[in-house]
Enzyme design. Structure first.
Site, PDB file in Angstrom:
ATOM      1  N   GLU A  57      -7.341   9.512 -15.368  1.00 14.89           N
ATOM      2  CA  GLU A  57      -7.603   9.706 -13.932  1.00 14.89           C
ATOM      3  C   GLU A  57      -6.813  10.906 -13.383  1.00 14.89           C
ATOM      4  O   GLU A  57      -7.338  11.695 -12.611  1.00 14.89           O
ATOM      5  CB  GLU A  57      -7.221   8.420 -13.174  1.00 14.89           C
ATOM      6  CG  GLU A  57      -7.553   8.425 -11.695  1.00 14.89           C
ATOM      7  CD  GLU A  57      -8.858   7.710 -11.345  1.00 14.89           C
ATOM      8  OE1 GLU A  57      -9.513   7.162 -12.241  1.00 14.89           O
ATOM      9  OE2 GLU A  57      -9.228   7.717 -10.163  1.00 14.89           O
ATOM     10  N   ASP A  96      -4.290   0.124  -9.909  1.00 11.24           N
ATOM     11  CA  ASP A  96      -5.688  -0.279 -10.061  1.00 11.24           C
ATOM     12  C   ASP A  96      -5.992  -0.702 -11.491  1.00 11.24           C
ATOM     13  O   ASP A  96      -6.652  -1.719 -11.723  1.00 11.24           O
ATOM     14  CB  ASP A  96      -6.611   0.862  -9.641  1.00 11.24           C
ATOM     15  CG  ASP A  96      -6.361   1.285  -8.206  1.00 11.24           C
ATOM     16  OD1 ASP A  96      -5.683   0.540  -7.484  1.00 11.24           O
ATOM     17  OD2 ASP A  96      -6.836   2.365  -7.821  1.00 11.24           O
ATOM     18  N   GLU A 126       0.834  -1.207   0.000  1.00 16.08           N
ATOM     19  CA  GLU A 126       0.000   0.000   0.000  1.00 16.08           C
ATOM     20  C   GLU A 126       0.867   1.255   0.000  1.00 16.08           C
ATOM     21  O   GLU A 126       1.817   1.358   0.783  1.00 16.08           O
ATOM     22  CB  GLU A 126      -0.891  -0.030   1.248  1.00 16.08           C
ATOM     23  CG  GLU A 126      -2.311   0.388   0.990  1.00 16.08           C
ATOM     24  CD  GLU A 126      -3.055  -0.573   0.062  1.00 16.08           C
ATOM     25  OE1 GLU A 126      -3.172  -0.243  -1.133  1.00 16.08           O
ATOM     26  OE2 GLU A 126      -3.512  -1.620   0.528  1.00 16.08           O
ATOM     27  N   THR A 154       2.914   2.043  -2.087  1.00 19.25           N
ATOM     28  CA  THR A 154       4.224   1.747  -2.667  1.00 19.25           C
ATOM     29  C   THR A 154       4.241   2.084  -4.156  1.00 19.25           C
ATOM     30  O   THR A 154       5.305   2.256  -4.730  1.00 19.25           O
ATOM     31  CB  THR A 154       4.572   0.254  -2.495  1.00 19.25           C
ATOM     32  OG1 THR A 154       3.417  -0.510  -2.858  1.00 19.25           O
ATOM     33  CG2 THR A 154       4.961  -0.074  -1.066  1.00 19.25           C
ATOM     34  N   ASP A 155       3.048   2.194  -4.767  1.00 19.27           N
ATOM     35  CA  ASP A 155       3.014   2.348  -6.237  1.00 19.27           C
ATOM     36  C   ASP A 155       3.689   3.634  -6.707  1.00 19.27           C
ATOM     37  O   ASP A 155       4.538   3.600  -7.591  1.00 19.27           O
ATOM     38  CB  ASP A 155       1.587   2.207  -6.795  1.00 19.27           C
ATOM     39  CG  ASP A 155       0.583   3.220  -6.273  1.00 19.27           C
ATOM     40  OD1 ASP A 155       0.892   3.886  -5.254  1.00 19.27           O
ATOM     41  OD2 ASP A 155      -0.499   3.345  -6.864  1.00 19.27           O
TER      42      ASP A 155
HETATM   43  P1  ADP Z   1     -13.435   3.913  -5.683  1.00 17.70           P
HETATM   44  O1  ADP Z   1     -12.774   3.928  -7.027  1.00 17.70           O
HETATM   45  O2  ADP Z   1     -12.516   3.499  -4.592  1.00 17.70           O
HETATM   46  O3  ADP Z   1     -14.677   3.107  -5.669  1.00 17.70           O
HETATM   47  P2  ADP Z   1     -13.797   6.676  -6.310  1.00 17.70           P
HETATM   48  O4  ADP Z   1     -14.243   7.842  -5.486  1.00 17.70           O
HETATM   49  O5  ADP Z   1     -12.505   6.757  -7.028  1.00 17.70           O
HETATM   50  O6  ADP Z   1     -13.854   5.407  -5.358  1.00 17.70           O
HETATM   51  O7  ADP Z   1     -14.901   6.364  -7.394  1.00 17.70           O
HETATM   52  C1  ADP Z   1     -16.284   6.287  -7.037  1.00 17.70           C
HETATM   53  C2  ADP Z   1     -17.094   7.019  -8.095  1.00 17.70           C
HETATM   54  O8  ADP Z   1     -17.217   6.186  -9.253  1.00 17.70           O
HETATM   55  C3  ADP Z   1     -18.506   7.331  -7.687  1.00 17.70           C
HETATM   56  O9  ADP Z   1     -18.599   8.544  -6.975  1.00 17.70           O
HETATM   57  C4  ADP Z   1     -19.198   7.419  -9.032  1.00 17.70           C
HETATM   58  O10 ADP Z   1     -18.977   8.697  -9.619  1.00 17.70           O
HETATM   59  C5  ADP Z   1     -18.457   6.413  -9.878  1.00 17.70           C
HETATM   60  N1  ADP Z   1     -19.191   5.147 -10.002  1.00 17.70           N
HETATM   61  C6  ADP Z   1     -18.774   3.932  -9.616  1.00 17.70           C
HETATM   62  N2  ADP Z   1     -19.672   2.981  -9.937  1.00 17.70           N
HETATM   63  C7  ADP Z   1     -20.690   3.600 -10.567  1.00 17.70           C
HETATM   64  C8  ADP Z   1     -21.932   3.191 -11.169  1.00 17.70           C
HETATM   65  N3  ADP Z   1     -22.326   1.909 -11.164  1.00 17.70           N
HETATM   66  N4  ADP Z   1     -22.728   4.135 -11.711  1.00 17.70           N
HETATM   67  C9  ADP Z   1     -22.357   5.424 -11.693  1.00 17.70           C
HETATM   68  N5  ADP Z   1     -21.218   5.857 -11.170  1.00 17.70           N
HETATM   69  C10 ADP Z   1     -20.382   4.993 -10.606  1.00 17.70           C
HETATM   70 MG    MG Z   2     -11.138   5.271  -7.543  1.00 21.48          MG
END
Ligand code: ADP
Ligand code: MG
Length: 386
Positions: free
Chosen positions: A164, A176, A37, A39-40
């Site tokens: 991203e 990821d 964690e 480390t990337d």
């Molecule tokens: P993580 O990648 O750890 O889950 P993030 O904050 O990087 O957390 O990404 C979460 C975001 O991805 C949500 O706020 C939303 O915008 C988007 N998201 C994920 N899954 C969906 C989905 N099924 N429909 C719409 N948006 C999604």
């Molecule tokens: Mg994310």
């Protein structure tokens, strides 16, 4: 927990929304980081695996430059954009991810036109399982094929990282996307973040009589928050003072000397990264040899290091880890960027119910909202479904 639509159901839904069948359906999984964690971005080692929860996209290219996006999640309605004028400032919500991928492909000089896209995902959002990268990786897999862009997995990893970092605005590394695009069932992905080389390491918990439980604490994390950026800054400072390109270049044996050169806080940050890299290598060695049942102590040590040295845990994550261990898990740690999200607990199948109940009980006793607890299996990376 939401159930994913099958590829056929998603294609049917696409047809009824957009009035024509999609060109295809692609999926890309979320991931759990087994160990390694923070480390990337220090050009070190990580060991994630893809999980059996994924984002799926049905996509049809359009002859014009219109982009129409819809998710089965929530009631957000159709979002439209123009592929000819994508703007990082204006994309909202989840549409940042597909639009960011389009934008990143355009930055590589690929002429990507308009498209219609329907998303469905059962990767929990904001739980540290990378639901955002699952979307990006599903989208780039689709567009790479439909636009005959000819990108290999490494190119796609870098393009989604660009999306991203520069479009979404989250300063994340390559772990990821690498897991989502390059993983294989029954394996973890040993990734060297310096040169992007990978090796698939056998990680068949099930055959070893173990289940990997994910405990989503429901505490929402945010990569954009100050904690992540300040940890990155500490690592950069540490590398600079120690005169190395990245903390990857500092060995365990050099920590004593580093202690005298760094302020106390920076030293603890550095010690986490250096020992964590070593734990990844040890874990890989054990998975190659003794098998999954031997890695428990390394998971525990990783958690302690993140809690005490890197200081990215939180009371809910600590409680999840402690309760799981006390109830029979053989090793447990928070996973993901920290400050919330999920913990993992490697648990003998015979103890699974006991561990689940103990964690739920501990959360209720502490007055925390009930966690989501589910098991995950090391699964295949991104693929075309239809
Ligand atoms: P993580 O990648 O750890 O889950 P993030 O904050 O990087 O957390 O990404 C979460 C975001 O991805 C949500 O706020 C939303 O915008 C988007 N998201 C994920 N899954 C969906 C989905 N099924 N429909 C719409 N948006 C999604
Ligand atoms: Mg994310």
């Amino acid at each position: 927990m939401t159930r994913p639509l099958s590829a056929g159901q998603l294609a049917d839904r696409f047809d009824s929304v957009f009035g024509a069948a999609p060109d295809g359906v692609w999926q890309a999984p979320g991931r759990v980081n087994l160990i390694g964690e923070h480390t990337d971005y220090n050009e070190g080692f990580v060991l994630p695996f893809a999980i059996d929860k994924a984002a799926r996209v049905a996509v049809r290219l359009r002859p014009d430059s219109r982009v129409r996006l819809l998710s089965t999640f929530g009631n957000q309605g159709l979002t439209t954009a123009d592929a000819g004028s994508l703007n990082r400032g204006t994309a909202r919500g989840w549409t940042k991810y597909p639009l960011g991928v389009l934008w990143a492909l355009q930055q590589r000089g690929l002429p990507v036109r308009g498209l219609d896209l329907l998303l469905d995902s059962d990767v929990p959002r904001g739980a540290g399982l990378s639901s955002s990268h699952a979307i990006e990786c599903a989208v780039i897999s689709a567009l790479n094929e439909l636009a005959a862009a000819g990108l290999d997995a490494r190119d796609m990893v870098l393009a989604t990282q660009r999306a991203e970092n520069d479009f979404v605005g989250a300063p994340t590394g390559i772990m990821d996307q690498s897991a989502s695009l390059r993983a294989a069932a029954g394996h973890a992905l040993f990734l060297d973040c310096r040169d992007q080389s990978i090796r698939l390491v056998p990680f068949d918990a099930e055959s070893a009589g173990l289940v990997m439980l994910v405990i989503d604490t429901k505490v929402s994390h945010s990569h954009a928050g100050g904690g992540y950026a300040s940890r990155r800054a500490s690592c950069e400072l540490g590398a600079e003072v120690l005169g190395v390109k990245a903390l990857r270049d500092v060995g365990i044996g050099e920590l004593d000397e580093a202690c005298g050169l760094l302020d106390q806080e920076t030293f603890r940050r550095v010690r986490h990264v250096v020992t964590e890299n070593d734990r990844v290598l040890q874990t890989v060695g054990l998975l190659d040899g003794a098998g999954p049942a031997a890695i428990g102590p390394l998971l525990d040590a990783s958690h302690a290091s993140m809690r005490d040295d890197f200081e990215i845990s939180c009371p809910e994550l600590d409680l999840a880890v402690e309760a799981a261990r006390a109830a029979g898990a053989i090793g447990a740690r928070m996973t993901g960027g920290g400050f919330g999200g999920s913990a993992i607990a490697l648990t003998p199948a015979s103890e699974e119910q006991q561990v689940r109940a103990a964690v739920e009980h501990a959360f209720a006793g502490a007055g925390y909202p009930a966690p989501d607890i589910f098991s995950v299996r090391p699964s295949a990376g991104a693929m075309r479904l239809a």
